[in-house]
Design an enzyme around this catalytic site. Structure first.
Site, PDB file in Angstrom:
ATOM      1  CG  HIS A 145      19.868 -22.853 -35.935  1.00 30.30           C
ATOM      2  ND1 HIS A 145      19.210 -22.165 -36.911  1.00 30.30           N
ATOM      3  CD2 HIS A 145      19.193 -22.629 -34.786  1.00 30.30           C
ATOM      4  CE1 HIS A 145      18.171 -21.536 -36.374  1.00 30.30           C
ATOM      5  NE2 HIS A 145      18.137 -21.793 -35.090  1.00 30.30           N
TER       6      HIS A 145
ATOM      7  CG  ASP B  85      20.719 -23.613 -39.736  1.00 27.78           C
ATOM      8  OD1 ASP B  85      19.756 -24.375 -39.575  1.00 27.78           O
ATOM      9  OD2 ASP B  85      20.817 -22.485 -39.193  1.00 27.78           O
TER      10      ASP B  85
ATOM     11  CD  GLU C 172      15.227 -15.397 -31.680  1.00 26.60           C
ATOM     12  OE1 GLU C 172      16.420 -15.546 -32.027  1.00 26.60           O
ATOM     13  OE2 GLU C 172      14.276 -15.685 -32.422  1.00 26.60           O
TER      14      GLU C 172
ATOM     15  CD  GLU D 265      11.916 -13.945 -34.988  1.00 24.71           C
ATOM     16  OE1 GLU D 265      13.026 -14.449 -34.721  1.00 24.71           O
ATOM     17  OE2 GLU D 265      11.021 -14.558 -35.583  1.00 24.71           O
TER      18      GLU D 265
ATOM     19  CG  ASP E 295      16.341 -12.935 -34.923  1.00 23.17           C
ATOM     20  OD1 ASP E 295      17.513 -12.509 -35.002  1.00 23.17           O
ATOM     21  OD2 ASP E 295      16.064 -14.131 -34.728  1.00 23.17           O
TER      22      ASP E 295
ATOM     23  CG  ASP F   4       7.689 -16.950 -35.905  1.00 21.78           C
ATOM     24  OD1 ASP F   4       7.682 -15.736 -36.160  1.00 21.78           O
ATOM     25  OD2 ASP F   4       8.689 -17.549 -35.459  1.00 21.78           O
TER      26      ASP F   4
HETATM   27  C1  XLS Z   1      12.265 -19.243 -34.343  1.00 20.65           C
HETATM   28  C2  XLS Z   1      13.413 -18.427 -33.979  1.00 20.65           C
HETATM   29  C3  XLS Z   1      14.747 -18.992 -34.419  1.00 20.65           C
HETATM   30  C4  XLS Z   1      15.882 -18.305 -33.705  1.00 20.65           C
HETATM   31  C5  XLS Z   1      17.165 -19.028 -33.754  1.00 20.65           C
HETATM   32  O1  XLS Z   1      11.120 -18.818 -34.302  1.00 20.65           O
HETATM   33  O2  XLS Z   1      13.229 -17.134 -34.464  1.00 20.65           O
HETATM   34  O3  XLS Z   1      14.886 -18.918 -35.787  1.00 20.65           O
HETATM   35  O4  XLS Z   1      16.080 -17.020 -34.213  1.00 20.65           O
HETATM   36  O5  XLS Z   1      17.099 -20.282 -33.174  1.00 20.65           O
HETATM   37 NI    NI Z   2      14.637 -15.614 -34.560  1.00 21.96          NI
HETATM   38 NI    NI Z   3      10.970 -16.712 -35.158  1.00 21.29          NI
END
Ligand code: XLS
Ligand code: NI
Ligand code: NI
Length: 443
Positions: free
Chosen positions: A107, A110, A238, A274, A302, A313
């Site tokens: 990001h 980050d 995502e 993910e 992911d 999560d």
């Molecule tokens: C959060 C998300 C985040 C995305 C990127 O739960 O997985 O990390 O992958 O913004």
């Molecule tokens: Ni993610």
């Molecule tokens: Ni996540």
């Protein structure tokens, strides 16, 4: 990989991780991930396209909602300064290089801290991007995808593109514009939109239709900008159903596809799926991959896993061979990754506080995916599973099935057919248990 990083090392005691094979007892070696080994005509490295995330691996501290950070990171000076941001860059590249991970993801916030205003923030980002670019060139490690953090700062408390506050939308637009530009500058293979606060915590105060329209408009602006600057990377959404909000609009693969279709964005986006988000949505990861794959939108993953006894999560590293086998079966079925990859959006446990734990975690994840890949390729080469599925649908290959698929008949013809047929011919067994046993032959 090109030249090794020679400045003061962050992981001085850790040698480059090598493939030693399944009999090795060395915890800092790969037992299954052999980057140059060919599977289905491509190297494992090309298939899996492993990526390390900046947020957990470089910026995580090991805090949770009950306690402060625990992770020991000797290179950190305790500040979120630009100077520290610059010192962190070679640490990431040393880590990726020793691990043999060809990609990373970040990001905007980050990698570089916010300044006193957007102009200063952008300047900070440009400074760090210069460093990232230099290290990318030195090491050959590339950017899998970039993204913008539109969820941490208080200005986004009501969301970003779906905020009730038009100023927040404008700020987010400026931020994403810049994030796409730096991703382009770093030759990123993709760019991700994760709508962390694009949703609601109560419908009492929410105009859902208006918010969704705004999100559609926002993404169109992003596509326009991408085209204008000539960024060729893939855009992804995502999905995640909740957390931090009660409900996020991009709740699962099907919801995202419907949204993209409704707002005429389907040609410009794929999905980044993910595992832990699939779990939160009440789906399996394979379900999400199938939904995306069958719509031609399987982009990237992911790679992580949740804990089925904890409802949030947890972003654990994936080690379950059954899971990685299912993922790779589906990924291979839809032709494998092109721009996408296996991005470890995962974090070590709060109790795993030493730097070496970062290696154990990634090695385990990479080995689990390498095994999943090899097992999936064997199942495909064996052919019994695919043949069973093919046979199961054999009634569609000839006769009335073929006529239906070809659009040659309607209700009138089918009624005539049914009246003449009498009763449906005996169905065949689904053989679920036999197929589960078949998979276990390969695990
Ligand atoms: C959060 C998300 C985040 C995305 C990127 O739960 O997985 O990390 O992958 O913004
Ligand atoms: Ni993610
Ligand atoms: Ni996540």
């Amino acid at each position: 990989m090109k030249k090794a990083i020679r400045s003061k090392e962050a992981f001085p005691d850790i040698p480059p991780i090598r493939y030693e094979g399944p009999d090795s007892k060395n915890p800092l070696a790969f037992k299954w991930y052999n980057p140059d080994e060919i599977v289905e005509g491509k190297t494992m490295k090309e298939h899996l396209r492993f990526s390390v995330v900046y947020w957990h691996t470089m910026r995580g501290v090991g805090s949770d909602m009950f306690g402060v950070g625990t992770w020991v990171r000797p290179w950190e000076d305790g500040t979120n300064s630009l100077q520290m941001a610059l010192k962190r860059v070679p640490v990431l590249f040393e880590f990726c290089q020793k691990l043999g991970a060809p990609f990373y993801a970040f990001h905007d916030r980050d990698v570089a801290p916010e300044g006193r205003n957007l102009a200063e923030t952008n300047k900070n980002l440009d400074r760090v991007v210069k460093e990232l670019k230099k290290l990318q060139n030195d090491t050959g490690i590339g950017l899998l995808w970039g993204t913008a953090c539109l969820f941490a700062h208080p200005r986004y408390m009501h969301g970003a593109a779906t905020s009730c506050n038009a100023d927040a939308f404008a700020y987010a637009a400026a931020q994403v514009k810049k994030a796409i530009e730096v991703t382009h500058e770093l030759n990123g293979a993709g760019y991700v939109f994760w709508g962390g606060r694009e949703g609601y915590t109560t419908l009492l105060n929410t105009d859902m239709k208006r918010e969704l329209d705004h999100l559609g408009a926002f993404l169109h602006m992003a596509v326009d900008w991408k085209k204008q600057i000539g960024f060729k990377g893939q855009f992804y959404i995502e999905p995640k159903p909740k957390e931090p909000t009660k409900h996020q609009y991009d709740s699962d693969a099907a919801a995202c596809l419907n949204f993209l279709r409704q707002y005429d964005l389907l040609d410009d986006f794929k999905l980044n799926l993910e595992t832990n988000h699939a779990t939160l949505a009440g789906h399996t990861m394979q379900h999400e991959l199938e939904v995306a794959g069958s719509a031609g939108a399987l982009g990237s993953i992911d790679a992580n896993t949740g804990d089925l006894l904890l409802g949030w999560d947890t972003d654990q590293f994936p080690t379950d061979i059954y899971l990685t086998t299912q993922i790779m079966l589906t990924v291979l079925k839809y032709g494998g990754f092109t721009t996408g990859g296996t991005n470890f959006d995962a974090k070590v446990r709060r109790e795993s506080f030493e730097p070496v734990d970062l290696f154990h975690a990634h090695i385990g994840g990479m080995d689990a995916f390498a095994r999943g890949l090899k097992i999936a390729a064997k199942i495909r080469a064996d052919g019994r599973l695919a043949e069973f599925v093919r046979q199961r649908y054999a009634s569609w290959d000839t006769g009335i099935g073929r006529q239906i698929e070809r659009g040659e008949v309607g209700f009138v013809e089918l009624e005539k057919y049914a009246l003449k047929m009498g009763e449906v011919r005996t169905n065949q067994s689904g053989r679920q248990e036999m197929l589960e046993n078949l998979i276990n032959e390969f695990i």
